[in-house]
Write a protein that holds these residues in place. Structure first.
Motif, PDB file in Angstrom:
ATOM      1  N   ARG A   1      16.617   7.586  16.251  1.00 24.33           N
ATOM      2  CA  ARG A   1      16.505   8.338  15.004  1.00 24.33           C
ATOM      3  C   ARG A   1      15.313   7.795  14.208  1.00 24.33           C
ATOM      4  O   ARG A   1      14.910   6.640  14.393  1.00 24.33           O
ATOM      5  N   LEU A   2      14.787   8.637  13.340  1.00 16.61           N
ATOM      6  CA  LEU A   2      13.739   8.225  12.402  1.00 16.61           C
ATOM      7  C   LEU A   2      14.358   8.176  11.016  1.00 16.61           C
ATOM      8  O   LEU A   2      15.037   9.121  10.601  1.00 16.61           O
ATOM      9  N   VAL A   3      14.122   7.068  10.294  1.00 20.27           N
ATOM     10  CA  VAL A   3      14.664   6.928   8.949  1.00 20.27           C
ATOM     11  C   VAL A   3      13.534   6.631   7.973  1.00 20.27           C
ATOM     12  O   VAL A   3      12.435   6.219   8.363  1.00 20.27           O
ATOM     13  N   TYR A   4      13.837   6.844   6.690  1.00 24.73           N
ATOM     14  CA  TYR A   4      12.849   6.704   5.622  1.00 24.73           C
ATOM     15  C   TYR A   4      13.377   5.747   4.561  1.00 24.73           C
ATOM     16  O   TYR A   4      14.591   5.700   4.313  1.00 24.73           O
TER      17      TYR A   4
ATOM     18  N   VAL B   1       7.219  16.089   9.448  1.00 23.76           N
ATOM     19  CA  VAL B   1       8.538  15.611   9.038  1.00 23.76           C
ATOM     20  C   VAL B   1       8.565  15.520   7.514  1.00 23.76           C
ATOM     21  O   VAL B   1       7.856  14.696   6.925  1.00 23.76           O
ATOM     22  N   PRO B   2       9.371  16.363   6.844  1.00 23.54           N
ATOM     23  CA  PRO B   2       9.448  16.270   5.387  1.00 23.54           C
ATOM     24  C   PRO B   2      10.159  14.989   4.954  1.00 23.54           C
ATOM     25  O   PRO B   2      10.991  14.444   5.690  1.00 23.54           O
ATOM     26  N   VAL B   3       9.820  14.508   3.767  1.00 18.27           N
ATOM     27  CA  VAL B   3      10.494  13.329   3.220  1.00 18.27           C
ATOM     28  C   VAL B   3      11.933  13.708   2.885  1.00 18.27           C
ATOM     29  O   VAL B   3      12.165  14.644   2.120  1.00 18.27           O
ATOM     30  N   PRO B   4      12.919  13.012   3.435  1.00 18.46           N
ATOM     31  CA  PRO B   4      14.315  13.376   3.165  1.00 18.46           C
ATOM     32  C   PRO B   4      14.747  12.948   1.769  1.00 18.46           C
ATOM     33  O   PRO B   4      14.193  12.001   1.204  1.00 18.46           O
TER      34      PRO B   4
ATOM     35  N   GLN C   1       1.537  17.406   1.022  1.00 22.08           N
ATOM     36  CA  GLN C   1       2.801  17.390   0.279  1.00 22.08           C
ATOM     37  C   GLN C   1       3.576  16.090   0.500  1.00 22.08           C
ATOM     38  O   GLN C   1       4.738  15.996   0.112  1.00 22.08           O
ATOM     39  N   GLY C   2       2.938  15.105   1.112  1.00 21.48           N
ATOM     40  CA  GLY C   2       3.599  13.832   1.348  1.00 21.48           C
ATOM     41  C   GLY C   2       4.403  13.783   2.626  1.00 21.48           C
ATOM     42  O   GLY C   2       4.999  12.748   2.950  1.00 21.48           O
ATOM     43  N   GLN C   3       4.412  14.886   3.392  1.00 20.47           N
ATOM     44  CA  GLN C   3       5.158  14.910   4.634  1.00 20.47           C
ATOM     45  C   GLN C   3       4.498  14.016   5.684  1.00 20.47           C
ATOM     46  O   GLN C   3       3.287  13.794   5.656  1.00 20.47           O
ATOM     47  N   LEU C   4       5.309  13.505   6.599  1.00 23.63           N
ATOM     48  CA  LEU C   4       4.797  12.671   7.686  1.00 23.63           C
ATOM     49  C   LEU C   4       4.314  13.560   8.823  1.00 23.63           C
ATOM     50  O   LEU C   4       5.005  14.510   9.217  1.00 23.63           O
ATOM     51  N   LEU C   5       3.143  13.249   9.355  1.00 22.45           N
ATOM     52  CA  LEU C   5       2.581  13.984  10.481  1.00 22.45           C
ATOM     53  C   LEU C   5       2.562  13.070  11.697  1.00 22.45           C
ATOM     54  O   LEU C   5       1.942  12.005  11.666  1.00 22.45           O
ATOM     55  N   LEU C   6       3.249  13.475  12.761  1.00 22.90           N
ATOM     56  CA  LEU C   6       3.329  12.682  13.980  1.00 22.90           C
ATOM     57  C   LEU C   6       2.588  13.378  15.108  1.00 22.90           C
ATOM     58  O   LEU C   6       2.691  14.597  15.281  1.00 22.90           O
ATOM     59  N   GLN C   7       1.855  12.593  15.904  1.00 21.21           N
ATOM     60  CA  GLN C   7       1.209  13.147  17.086  1.00 21.21           C
ATOM     61  C   GLN C   7       1.061  12.062  18.140  1.00 21.21           C
ATOM     62  O   GLN C   7       0.944  10.870  17.824  1.00 21.21           O
TER      63      GLN C   7
ATOM     64  N   LEU D   1       0.844  -1.197   0.000  1.00 19.82           N
ATOM     65  CA  LEU D   1       0.000   0.000   0.000  1.00 19.82           C
ATOM     66  C   LEU D   1       0.877   1.245   0.000  1.00 19.82           C
ATOM     67  O   LEU D   1       1.920   1.302   0.663  1.00 19.82           O
ATOM     68  N   ASP D   2       0.442   2.251  -0.735  1.00 20.66           N
ATOM     69  CA  ASP D   2       1.194   3.497  -0.837  1.00 20.66           C
ATOM     70  C   ASP D   2       1.456   4.083   0.546  1.00 20.66           C
ATOM     71  O   ASP D   2       0.532   4.335   1.314  1.00 20.66           O
ATOM     72  N   GLY D   3       2.729   4.273   0.882  1.00 17.72           N
ATOM     73  CA  GLY D   3       3.103   4.888   2.157  1.00 17.72           C
ATOM     74  C   GLY D   3       3.167   3.954   3.336  1.00 17.72           C
ATOM     75  O   GLY D   3       3.435   4.383   4.467  1.00 17.72           O
ATOM     76  N   ASP D   4       2.961   2.664   3.121  1.00 24.95           N
ATOM     77  CA  ASP D   4       2.933   1.723   4.243  1.00 24.95           C
ATOM     78  C   ASP D   4       4.333   1.384   4.726  1.00 24.95           C
ATOM     79  O   ASP D   4       5.191   0.975   3.940  1.00 24.95           O
ATOM     80  N   ARG D   5       4.563   1.571   6.014  1.00 28.70           N
ATOM     81  CA  ARG D   5       5.814   1.198   6.678  1.00 28.70           C
ATOM     82  C   ARG D   5       7.049   1.713   5.933  1.00 28.70           C
ATOM     83  O   ARG D   5       8.038   1.021   5.778  1.00 28.70           O
ATOM     84  N   ARG D   6       6.945   2.974   5.530  1.00 27.00           N
ATOM     85  CA  ARG D   6       8.078   3.608   4.857  1.00 27.00           C
ATOM     86  C   ARG D   6       9.012   4.297   5.852  1.00 27.00           C
ATOM     87  O   ARG D   6      10.112   4.736   5.468  1.00 27.00           O
ATOM     88  N   TRP D   7       8.588   4.421   7.099  1.00 26.90           N
ATOM     89  CA  TRP D   7       9.374   5.092   8.140  1.00 26.90           C
ATOM     90  C   TRP D   7       9.644   4.104   9.265  1.00 26.90           C
ATOM     91  O   TRP D   7       8.831   3.228   9.566  1.00 26.90           O
TER      92      TRP D   7
END
Length: 267
Positions: free
Chosen positions: A120-123, A79-82, A64-70, A29-35
């Motif tokens: 750390r968070l990675v992509y 978090v912008p996509v690096p 814009q495809g950025q990750l939103l954490l809460q 799925l688009d965006g699944d477990r990418r981080w």
């Protein structure tokens, strides 16, 4: 049979997103477990198995495809996509080692505060995705940061039968599937080799091996004192020491899935 639910998990071990539709391709799925959250010191991956507070992190995507954490008690973070080839960090996930872009100091500080540990968070860009475990799938199949395979399917009837045996309702999200199918008999998915959903064909690669993570309540993060549903699963779903529930899939091509689509067994 039909597709009754779609779930993705933008950050491995964080909360699920329930979707009505999703693009699907080589990485699932688009965006699944990418981080992925990793230890700062050695790059070793972290999950709810040892860090249940990860399960209380809400993760979604912005326009814009950025990750939103809460999470409760902390200020939400974008978090912008690096870039795919910058700030690369060596990490380890199970037996795989790879180099993927680091998401920056703000994300690291936010997650380190949550966990009380330097992380750390990675992509995972598509071009840096992992091969599937040896002996499964095709050479073209890849996965980002799931345990091993791009998609996980569970039949609703299988969960219903498990709940009956446990003696109380079990939440599907204890098992973190991507696809839920209704209309089949309990554990019918064990016998499938290829299925079609909409216009897309999926290959069933192997059963999913379950662990202590299933004993965590996905809403609260609390562990079941009676170790359910793992205790009951061991009584009728254990094979050669592995407890099996659900099926891992790979997809041929790209397309879109929508809740309500017909599911057809091809083989």
């Amino acid at each position: 049979m039909f597709l009754s639910a779609l779930y993705r998990y933008p950050v491995k071990s964080a909360r699920a997103q329930c979707l009505q539709a999703s693009a699907v391709g080589n990485l699932g799925l688009d965006g699944d477990r990418r981080w992925l959250v990793v230890e700062q010191e050695n790059g070793r991956f972290l999950t709810q198995r040892a860090w249940p507070r990860l399960g209380q992190v809400g993760a979604s995507y912005g326009e814009q495809g950025q990750l939103l954490l809460q999470t409760p008690g902390q200020t939400p973070l974008e978090v912008p996509v690096p870039p795919a080839d910058e700030a690369l960090r060596g990490i380890t996930i199970w037996r795989d080692t790879l180099r993927v872009p680091d998401a920056g100091d703000a994300a690291a500080a936010w997650l380190s505060e949550l966990l009380g540990k330097a992380v750390r968070l990675v992509y995972c860009p598509e071009q840096r995705a992992r091969y599937l475990p040896s002996g499964y799938g095709l050479n073209s199949d890849r996965a980002a940061f799931p345990d091993g395979f791009p998609l996980l399917l569970i039949g609703q009837a299988s969960l219903d039968e498990l709940s009956r045996r446990v003696g109380r309702p079990m939440d599907m999200l204890r098992f973190r599937p991507n696809l839920v199918v209704e209309g089949a008999e309990a554990f019918a998915e064990d016998c499938w080799k290829r299925i079609r959903i909409g216009d897309m064909t999926f290959r069933v690669l192997k059963p999913s091996v379950r662990c202590i993570l299933t004993t965590l309540d996905p809403a609260t993060g609390e562990r079941s004192p009676d170790r359910e549903p793992l205790t009951t699963l061991k009584t009728f779903r254990e094979k050669e020491g592995d407890v099996l529930f659900g099926q891992n899939l790979a997809v041929d091509g790209e397309g879109e899935l929508k809740v309500g689509m017909a599911v057809e067994v091809l083989e």
